[in-house]
Motif scaffolding. Structure first.
Motif, PDB file in Angstrom:
ATOM      1  N   SER A 194       0.837  -1.192   0.000  1.00 17.99           N
ATOM      2  CA  SER A 194       0.000   0.000   0.000  1.00 17.99           C
ATOM      3  C   SER A 194       0.871   1.241   0.000  1.00 17.99           C
ATOM      4  CB  SER A 194      -0.904   0.005   1.235  1.00 17.99           C
ATOM      5  OG  SER A 194      -0.131  -0.048   2.408  1.00 17.99           O
ATOM      6  N   VAL A 195       0.409   2.308  -0.618  1.00 19.57           N
ATOM      7  CA  VAL A 195       1.176   3.540  -0.721  1.00 19.57           C
ATOM      8  C   VAL A 195       1.166   4.254   0.627  1.00 19.57           C
ATOM      9  CG1 VAL A 195       1.362   5.778  -1.841  1.00 19.57           C
ATOM     10  CG2 VAL A 195       0.670   3.769  -3.168  1.00 19.57           C
ATOM     11  N   ASP A 230       1.395  -0.785   7.534  1.00 23.63           N
ATOM     12  CA  ASP A 230      -0.023  -1.060   7.336  1.00 23.63           C
ATOM     13  C   ASP A 230      -0.897   0.085   7.825  1.00 23.63           C
ATOM     14  OD1 ASP A 230      -2.092  -2.857   6.481  1.00 23.63           O
ATOM     15  OD2 ASP A 230      -2.524  -3.258   8.591  1.00 23.63           O
ATOM     16  N   SER A 231      -0.506   0.687   8.949  1.00 21.97           N
ATOM     17  CA  SER A 231      -1.277   1.797   9.509  1.00 21.97           C
ATOM     18  C   SER A 231      -0.391   2.574  10.467  1.00 21.97           C
ATOM     19  CB  SER A 231      -2.523   1.287  10.240  1.00 21.97           C
ATOM     20  OG  SER A 231      -2.168   0.468  11.347  1.00 21.97           O
ATOM     21  N   VAL A 232      -0.874   3.731  10.882  1.00 23.25           N
ATOM     22  CA  VAL A 232      -0.154   4.583  11.828  1.00 23.25           C
ATOM     23  C   VAL A 232      -1.069   4.879  13.007  1.00 23.25           C
ATOM     24  CG1 VAL A 232       1.085   6.745  12.160  1.00 23.25           C
ATOM     25  CG2 VAL A 232       1.147   5.614   9.934  1.00 23.25           C
ATOM     26  N   GLY A 233      -0.597   4.569  14.206  1.00 22.40           N
ATOM     27  CA  GLY A 233      -1.376   4.810  15.402  1.00 22.40           C
ATOM     28  C   GLY A 233      -1.236   6.233  15.883  1.00 22.40           C
ATOM     29  N   PRO A 234      -1.960   6.592  16.937  1.00 24.60           N
ATOM     30  CA  PRO A 234      -1.879   7.955  17.466  1.00 24.60           C
ATOM     31  C   PRO A 234      -0.505   8.269  18.036  1.00 24.60           C
ATOM     32  CG  PRO A 234      -3.140   6.533  18.936  1.00 24.60           C
ATOM     33  CD  PRO A 234      -2.902   5.745  17.689  1.00 24.60           C
ATOM     34  N   MET A 235       0.043   9.396  17.617  1.00 23.89           N
ATOM     35  CA  MET A 235       1.384   9.784  18.061  1.00 23.89           C
ATOM     36  C   MET A 235       1.431  10.084  19.552  1.00 23.89           C
ATOM     37  SD  MET A 235       3.459   9.677  15.461  1.00 23.89           S
ATOM     38  CE  MET A 235       3.458   9.645  13.661  1.00 23.89           C
ATOM     39  N   TRP A 250       3.370  -2.443  11.243  1.00 15.07           N
ATOM     40  CA  TRP A 250       3.863  -3.108  10.052  1.00 15.07           C
ATOM     41  C   TRP A 250       3.076  -4.388   9.773  1.00 15.07           C
ATOM     42  CZ3 TRP A 250       8.077  -1.283   7.120  1.00 15.07           C
ATOM     43  CH2 TRP A 250       8.727  -0.172   7.659  1.00 15.07           C
ATOM     44  N   ARG A 251       2.864  -4.666   8.506  1.00 13.29           N
ATOM     45  CA  ARG A 251       2.190  -5.895   8.079  1.00 13.29           C
ATOM     46  C   ARG A 251       3.231  -6.848   7.494  1.00 13.29           C
ATOM     47  NH1 ARG A 251      -0.273  -6.591   3.001  1.00 13.29           N
ATOM     48  NH2 ARG A 251      -0.308  -4.315   2.773  1.00 13.29           N
ATOM     49  N   PHE A 252       3.212  -8.082   7.959  1.00  6.98           N
ATOM     50  CA  PHE A 252       4.134  -9.099   7.465  1.00  6.98           C
ATOM     51  C   PHE A 252       3.729  -9.498   6.046  1.00  6.98           C
ATOM     52  CE2 PHE A 252       5.289 -13.539   6.787  1.00  6.98           C
ATOM     53  CZ  PHE A 252       6.636 -13.531   7.106  1.00  6.98           C
ATOM     54  N   LEU A 253       4.720  -9.538   5.129  1.00  4.09           N
ATOM     55  CA  LEU A 253       4.455  -9.915   3.746  1.00  4.09           C
ATOM     56  C   LEU A 253       5.028 -11.284   3.405  1.00  4.09           C
ATOM     57  CD1 LEU A 253       5.145  -6.545   1.858  1.00  4.09           C
ATOM     58  CD2 LEU A 253       2.932  -7.521   2.506  1.00  4.09           C
TER      59      LEU A 253
END
Length: 294
Positions: free
Chosen positions: A36-37, A127-132, A277-280
């Protein structure tokens, strides 16, 4: 090894970057093209390469991190490892501290710079970004105030034995060129725990530079770090490392060297990173897990 120089990169020229950090082992999978970008430009930069021999890190670690002691003095040795998990590329830099560590980071002069074979790097993508505002979280476990040696609790043993990636730092105090920060990878569980006080793993065949092995012949003190890529938690462990040469048939996972780390301290911190992070894909190079015969 580039003596004191970081090979210049034209950040606007993607082909130039790809050419300099090529996948020498040819193990980059097509999954990297399906990631994903991620809009990195939306976040503040962490690293500035201000010249071919000067790097600035723009953020300090959590208050409890031992780095506050080790990087507090100009001239102290420091080493950085850069990884691009999508393409399994990595690059190592070592040098000395110029501006001591503060909450805004530190600067360093490079003395050695080199790329490393990517064969044991597992492929991941953000994969995503959580709250800083959640980072860093509370210290869930720490033995910093306990007498040595420290025994690992069961939940941290589970944490270690479920990881497929480890980072290890060693140093030769007799020279400023002796510090090294390196990556280790394998199948989940490639690092074993014995008697709640020793970490054991096989030293797999690599590029043959023996940075860690050479340093531990002079100074056996090392630090290792494990990362929970999905949640952003980290476990840092320090201790004394012993490397035992064995017949590969008697080694861990068929390795001719067995590394035994006697634990002295550990520090487990939650939400060190907001990036999830997502494992690929698992690298095709790690051997099957095989314990040595009794």
């Amino acid at each position: 090894v580039f003596e004191g120089k970081v090979p210049p990169l034209e950040t606007s020229d993607v082909a130039s970057v790809e050419q300099r950090f090529c996948d020498a082992c040819g193990i980059t999978s097509d999954a990297a093209r399906l990631c994903s970008v991620f809009q990195a430009s939306a976040y503040k930069p962490l690293i500035l390469v201000e010249s071919t021999s000067f790097i600035r890190v723009l953020k300090g670690p959590p208050d409890s991190d031992p780095m506050w002691q080790s990087c507090a003095t100009p001239g102290a040795p420091v080493s950085l490892t850069f990884l691009e998990f999508e393409t399994r590329k990595r690059y190592r830099v070592s040098g000395v501290i110029c501006d001591p560590l503060t909450k805004d980071g530190f600067s360093m002069t490079t003395m050695e710079c080199f790329s490393i074979c990517p064969r044991y790097i597992q492929q991941r993508t953000i994969d995503s970004v959580g709250p800083m505002d959640k980072m860093p979280g509370p210290i869930a476990h720490s033995s910093l105030d306990l007498p040595e040696p420290s025994r690992l609790p069961d939940d941290l043993i589970d944490f270690i034995t479920n990881r497929d990636t480890m980072f290890i730092t060693s140093v030769n105090p007799e020279t400023t060129r002796g510090v090294d920060s390196s990556h280790r990878g394998g199948r989940p569980g490639f690092v074993r725990v014995l008697d709640k006080s020793k970490l054991v793993w096989g030293d797999y065949h690599g590029k043959g530079m023996f940075q860690v092995l050479g340093n531990t012949l002079i100074c056996d003190k090392v630090g290792v770090a494990f990362v929970d890529f999905e949640r952003g938690h980290t476990l840092q462990v320090t201790g004394s490392l012993r490397v035992v040469w064995v017949d590969p048939a008697d080694g861990i996972d068929g390795s001719p060297r067995v590394c035994i780390l006697s634990v002295s301290r550990w520090l487990y911190t939650e939400y060190v990173s907001a990036f999830h992070w997502r494992f690929l894909a698992l690298s095709s190079h790690p051997p099957l897990l095989v314990d040595p015969p009794l």
